[in-house]
Design a protein around this motif. Structure first.
Motif, PDB file in Angstrom:
ATOM      1  N   ILE A  99       0.830  -1.207   0.000  1.00  0.00           N
ATOM      2  CA  ILE A  99       0.000   0.000   0.000  1.00  0.00           C
ATOM      3  C   ILE A  99       0.863   1.254   0.000  1.00  0.00           C
ATOM      4  CG2 ILE A  99      -1.589   1.379   1.420  1.00  0.00           C
ATOM      5  CD1 ILE A  99      -2.950  -1.232   2.226  1.00  0.00           C
ATOM      6  N   ILE A 100       1.880   1.287   0.870  1.00  0.00           N
ATOM      7  CA  ILE A 100       2.755   2.466   0.955  1.00  0.00           C
ATOM      8  C   ILE A 100       3.540   2.660  -0.343  1.00  0.00           C
ATOM      9  CG2 ILE A 100       4.778   3.431   2.121  1.00  0.00           C
ATOM     10  CD1 ILE A 100       2.168   3.667   3.693  1.00  0.00           C
ATOM     11  N   LEU A 101       4.080   1.579  -0.892  1.00  0.00           N
ATOM     12  CA  LEU A 101       4.865   1.679  -2.123  1.00  0.00           C
ATOM     13  C   LEU A 101       4.004   2.136  -3.296  1.00  0.00           C
ATOM     14  CD1 LEU A 101       7.116  -1.513  -1.851  1.00  0.00           C
ATOM     15  CD2 LEU A 101       7.748   0.852  -1.401  1.00  0.00           C
ATOM     16  N   LEU A 102       2.802   1.589  -3.387  1.00  0.00           N
ATOM     17  CA  LEU A 102       1.908   1.979  -4.487  1.00  0.00           C
ATOM     18  C   LEU A 102       1.438   3.421  -4.337  1.00  0.00           C
ATOM     19  CD1 LEU A 102      -0.281  -1.255  -4.846  1.00  0.00           C
ATOM     20  CD2 LEU A 102       1.372  -0.379  -6.514  1.00  0.00           C
ATOM     21  N   ARG A 103       1.136   3.834  -3.106  1.00  0.00           N
ATOM     22  CA  ARG A 103       0.596   5.180  -2.887  1.00  0.00           C
ATOM     23  C   ARG A 103       1.653   6.269  -2.993  1.00  0.00           C
ATOM     24  NH1 ARG A 103      -2.614   7.908  -2.894  1.00  0.00           N
ATOM     25  NH2 ARG A 103      -3.226   8.648  -0.835  1.00  0.00           N
ATOM     26  N   TYR A 104       2.832   6.037  -2.419  1.00  0.00           N
ATOM     27  CA  TYR A 104       3.798   7.117  -2.297  1.00  0.00           C
ATOM     28  C   TYR A 104       5.008   6.997  -3.218  1.00  0.00           C
ATOM     29  CZ  TYR A 104       1.012   8.551   1.645  1.00  0.00           C
ATOM     30  OH  TYR A 104      -0.032   8.980   2.423  1.00  0.00           O
ATOM     31  N   PHE A 105       5.214   5.840  -3.816  1.00  0.00           N
ATOM     32  CA  PHE A 105       6.342   5.684  -4.731  1.00  0.00           C
ATOM     33  C   PHE A 105       5.871   5.441  -6.158  1.00  0.00           C
ATOM     34  CE2 PHE A 105       7.934   4.838  -0.534  1.00  0.00           C
ATOM     35  CZ  PHE A 105       9.180   5.434  -0.521  1.00  0.00           C
ATOM     36  N   LYS A 106       4.670   4.841  -6.306  1.00  0.00           N
ATOM     37  CA  LYS A 106       4.084   4.634  -7.642  1.00  0.00           C
ATOM     38  C   LYS A 106       2.986   5.655  -7.929  1.00  0.00           C
ATOM     39  CE  LYS A 106       6.506   0.902  -8.546  1.00  0.00           C
ATOM     40  NZ  LYS A 106       7.531   0.877  -9.609  1.00  0.00           N
ATOM     41  N   GLU A 107       2.654   6.474  -6.897  1.00  0.00           N
ATOM     42  CA  GLU A 107       1.678   7.558  -7.020  1.00  0.00           C
ATOM     43  C   GLU A 107       0.315   7.068  -7.516  1.00  0.00           C
ATOM     44  OE1 GLU A 107       3.467  10.593  -9.409  1.00  0.00           O
ATOM     45  OE2 GLU A 107       4.912  11.139  -7.855  1.00  0.00           O
ATOM     46  N   GLN A 108      -0.104   5.911  -6.975  1.00  0.00           N
ATOM     47  CA  GLN A 108      -1.420   5.378  -7.299  1.00  0.00           C
ATOM     48  C   GLN A 108      -2.466   5.974  -6.354  1.00  0.00           C
ATOM     49  OE1 GLN A 108      -2.085   2.677  -9.710  1.00  0.00           O
ATOM     50  NE2 GLN A 108      -0.067   3.291 -10.422  1.00  0.00           N
ATOM     51  N   THR A 109      -3.713   6.125  -6.820  1.00  0.00           N
ATOM     52  CA  THR A 109      -4.784   6.604  -5.964  1.00  0.00           C
ATOM     53  C   THR A 109      -5.247   5.467  -5.054  1.00  0.00           C
ATOM     54  OG1 THR A 109      -6.544   5.960  -7.498  1.00  0.00           O
ATOM     55  CG2 THR A 109      -5.559   8.148  -7.797  1.00  0.00           C
ATOM     56  N   GLN A 110      -6.000   5.828  -4.013  1.00  0.00           N
ATOM     57  CA  GLN A 110      -6.511   4.794  -3.116  1.00  0.00           C
ATOM     58  C   GLN A 110      -7.439   3.833  -3.862  1.00  0.00           C
ATOM     59  OE1 GLN A 110      -8.305   6.759   0.249  1.00  0.00           O
ATOM     60  NE2 GLN A 110      -6.348   7.068   1.296  1.00  0.00           N
ATOM     61  N   SER A 111      -8.201   4.344  -4.807  1.00  0.00           N
ATOM     62  CA  SER A 111      -9.099   3.491  -5.594  1.00  0.00           C
ATOM     63  C   SER A 111      -8.305   2.507  -6.448  1.00  0.00           C
ATOM     64  CB  SER A 111      -9.995   4.351  -6.484  1.00  0.00           C
ATOM     65  OG  SER A 111     -10.831   5.171  -5.707  1.00  0.00           O
ATOM     66  N   GLN A 112      -7.196   2.995  -7.040  1.00  0.00           N
ATOM     67  CA  GLN A 112      -6.353   2.114  -7.860  1.00  0.00           C
ATOM     68  C   GLN A 112      -5.710   1.029  -7.003  1.00  0.00           C
ATOM     69  OE1 GLN A 112      -3.958   5.335  -9.503  1.00  0.00           O
ATOM     70  NE2 GLN A 112      -4.785   4.952 -11.557  1.00  0.00           N
ATOM     71  N   VAL A 113      -5.237   1.420  -5.816  1.00  0.00           N
ATOM     72  CA  VAL A 113      -4.610   0.457  -4.900  1.00  0.00           C
ATOM     73  C   VAL A 113      -5.640  -0.585  -4.463  1.00  0.00           C
ATOM     74  CG1 VAL A 113      -3.503   0.152  -2.652  1.00  0.00           C
ATOM     75  CG2 VAL A 113      -2.894   2.109  -4.083  1.00  0.00           C
ATOM     76  N   ALA A 114      -6.857  -0.123  -4.160  1.00  0.00           N
ATOM     77  CA  ALA A 114      -7.915  -1.035  -3.745  1.00  0.00           C
ATOM     78  C   ALA A 114      -8.200  -2.075  -4.826  1.00  0.00           C
ATOM     79  CB  ALA A 114      -9.181  -0.240  -3.432  1.00  0.00           C
ATOM     80  N   LYS A 115      -8.206  -1.635  -6.084  1.00  0.00           N
ATOM     81  CA  LYS A 115      -8.464  -2.547  -7.200  1.00  0.00           C
ATOM     82  C   LYS A 115      -7.345  -3.570  -7.337  1.00  0.00           C
ATOM     83  CE  LYS A 115      -9.753  -2.514 -12.099  1.00  0.00           C
ATOM     84  NZ  LYS A 115      -9.988  -1.672 -13.298  1.00  0.00           N
ATOM     85  N   ILE A 116      -6.099  -3.132  -7.157  1.00  0.00           N
ATOM     86  CA  ILE A 116      -4.949  -4.033  -7.263  1.00  0.00           C
ATOM     87  C   ILE A 116      -4.977  -5.089  -6.155  1.00  0.00           C
ATOM     88  CG2 ILE A 116      -2.417  -4.159  -7.049  1.00  0.00           C
ATOM     89  CD1 ILE A 116      -2.326  -1.366  -8.375  1.00  0.00           C
ATOM     90  N   LEU A 117      -5.350  -4.663  -4.939  1.00  0.00           N
ATOM     91  CA  LEU A 117      -5.322  -5.562  -3.786  1.00  0.00           C
ATOM     92  C   LEU A 117      -6.623  -6.342  -3.610  1.00  0.00           C
ATOM     93  CD1 LEU A 117      -3.509  -3.344  -1.113  1.00  0.00           C
ATOM     94  CD2 LEU A 117      -2.522  -5.050  -2.636  1.00  0.00           C
ATOM     95  N   GLY A 118      -7.646  -5.964  -4.356  1.00  0.00           N
ATOM     96  CA  GLY A 118      -8.918  -6.660  -4.237  1.00  0.00           C
ATOM     97  C   GLY A 118      -9.666  -6.332  -2.964  1.00  0.00           C
ATOM     98  N   VAL A 119      -9.531  -5.086  -2.480  1.00  0.00           N
ATOM     99  CA  VAL A 119     -10.247  -4.628  -1.287  1.00  0.00           C
ATOM    100  C   VAL A 119     -10.980  -3.339  -1.624  1.00  0.00           C
ATOM    101  CG1 VAL A 119      -8.584  -5.684   0.288  1.00  0.00           C
ATOM    102  CG2 VAL A 119      -8.224  -3.324  -0.468  1.00  0.00           C
ATOM    103  N   THR A 120     -11.685  -2.767  -0.659  1.00  0.00           N
ATOM    104  CA  THR A 120     -12.401  -1.525  -0.903  1.00  0.00           C
ATOM    105  C   THR A 120     -11.495  -0.317  -0.674  1.00  0.00           C
ATOM    106  OG1 THR A 120     -13.167  -1.271   1.379  1.00  0.00           O
ATOM    107  CG2 THR A 120     -14.514  -2.627  -0.103  1.00  0.00           C
ATOM    108  N   GLN A 121     -11.892   0.812  -1.245  1.00  0.00           N
ATOM    109  CA  GLN A 121     -11.138   2.049  -1.066  1.00  0.00           C
ATOM    110  C   GLN A 121     -11.141   2.478   0.398  1.00  0.00           C
ATOM    111  OE1 GLN A 121     -12.704   5.387  -0.540  1.00  0.00           O
ATOM    112  NE2 GLN A 121     -10.645   6.235  -0.286  1.00  0.00           N
ATOM    113  N   VAL A 122     -12.253   2.219   1.098  1.00  0.00           N
ATOM    114  CA  VAL A 122     -12.365   2.567   2.516  1.00  0.00           C
ATOM    115  C   VAL A 122     -11.343   1.775   3.339  1.00  0.00           C
ATOM    116  CG1 VAL A 122     -13.858   2.500   4.557  1.00  0.00           C
ATOM    117  CG2 VAL A 122     -14.798   3.185   2.342  1.00  0.00           C
ATOM    118  N   GLN A 123     -11.175   0.499   3.000  1.00  0.00           N
ATOM    119  CA  GLN A 123     -10.188  -0.330   3.707  1.00  0.00           C
ATOM    120  C   GLN A 123      -8.769   0.197   3.485  1.00  0.00           C
ATOM    121  OE1 GLN A 123     -11.700  -4.111   1.972  1.00  0.00           O
ATOM    122  NE2 GLN A 123     -11.524  -4.933   4.056  1.00  0.00           N
TER     123      GLN A 123
END
Length: 256
Positions: free
Chosen positions: A198-222
């Motif tokens: 989550i940290i690498l995708l958000r702060y080093f790959k500059e992904q949005t929370q929605s994009q990270v949620a889709k990659i991990l198969g969880v909700t944006q709220v999680q």
């Protein structure tokens, strides 16, 4: 071992107590080996690099100020790394393993074929897909083919000669920045697999929370909840472990 005992041992070692110095080295064997193992398959015996790492660790003890707001283990990392890298540099170019050399040959073939066919350079990601291996392995192999540059090497400018170190010096407190970055890296490595991703995708790959949620198969709220918790814990540890000016960590570490 409590903090007072550690401080006592450091002072004793700095005053020439060889037994205490040896004890500190022994207690930090894990730290030294963790750094040494980064240089595996570089053409040097790990035992030799361990001895060099110990020299770096001893230097860090001799220069350590007990009033620093940083742990000895954190402060020692740049000294251990620096001593090993200096040894490798002075011993000649970093030696490349046979498997890495074979991989480099495959990469060169693919690069040439792609350039001949497409008229442009192929990306590391496409090479990785072609060879069915991680892109990090491709990047490492390509990096191993580059010559090692000494920071004291002379370069030429319009106004005459200069050293490379003069060009990379930022005028900032670079030792503080390096140590803070090392602390941050250690904190990230201490996270579990999902938290780290989550940290690498958000702060080093500059992904949005929605994009990270889709990659991990969880909700944006999680993702939002987990990220908020991780950042809170990391900030607390950074304030405790970093070398800081005043009461707050330097700007290089505030982004997380």
């Amino acid at each position: 071992m409590d903090q007072n005992s550690i401080v006592h041992n450091i002072i004793e070692a700095q005053n020439g107590n060889e037994e205490e110095m040896a004890n500190l080295v022994k207690c930090n064997n894990g730290l030294i080996w963790s750094i040494v193992k980064r240089f595996k398959d570089r053409g040097h015996e790990l035992e030799d690099l361990y001895q060099i790492g110990c020299i770096g660790f001893i230097k860090s003890i001799k220069r350590f100020d007990i009033h620093y707001e940083v742990k000895l283990s954190t402060y020692a990392v740049p000294y251990i790394l620096g001593e090993i890298k200096r040894f490798i540099r002075d011993d000649g170019q970093i030696k490349v393993s046979r498997s890495t050399k074979e991989l480099i040959i495959k990469i060169k073939v693919i690069q040439k074929q792609y350039l001949d066919k497409k008229g442009k350079e192929i990306s590391i990601i496409d090479i990785a897909k072609e060879l069915k291996i991680d892109k990090e392995e491709i990047a490492f192999a390509l990096a191993s083919t580059r010559p090692i540059e000494s920071i004291n090497e002379e370069i030429y400018e319009e106004n005459g000669k200069a050293k490379l170190i003069d060009q990379i010096s930022s005028g900032k407190d670079e030792e503080t920045t390096i140590v803070n970055n090392l602390v941050l890296k250690n904190l990230i490595n201490a996270l579990n697999e999902r938290e780290r991703k989550i940290i690498l995708l958000r702060y080093f790959k500059e992904q949005t929370q929605s994009q990270v949620a889709k990659i991990l198969g969880v909700t944006q709220v999680q993702v939002s909840r987990i990220e908020k918790r991780i950042l809170g814990e990391m900030r607390g540890k950074m304030e405790k472990d970093c070398i800081c000016r005043g009461e707050h960590c330097s700007s290089e570490t505030r982004g997380i």
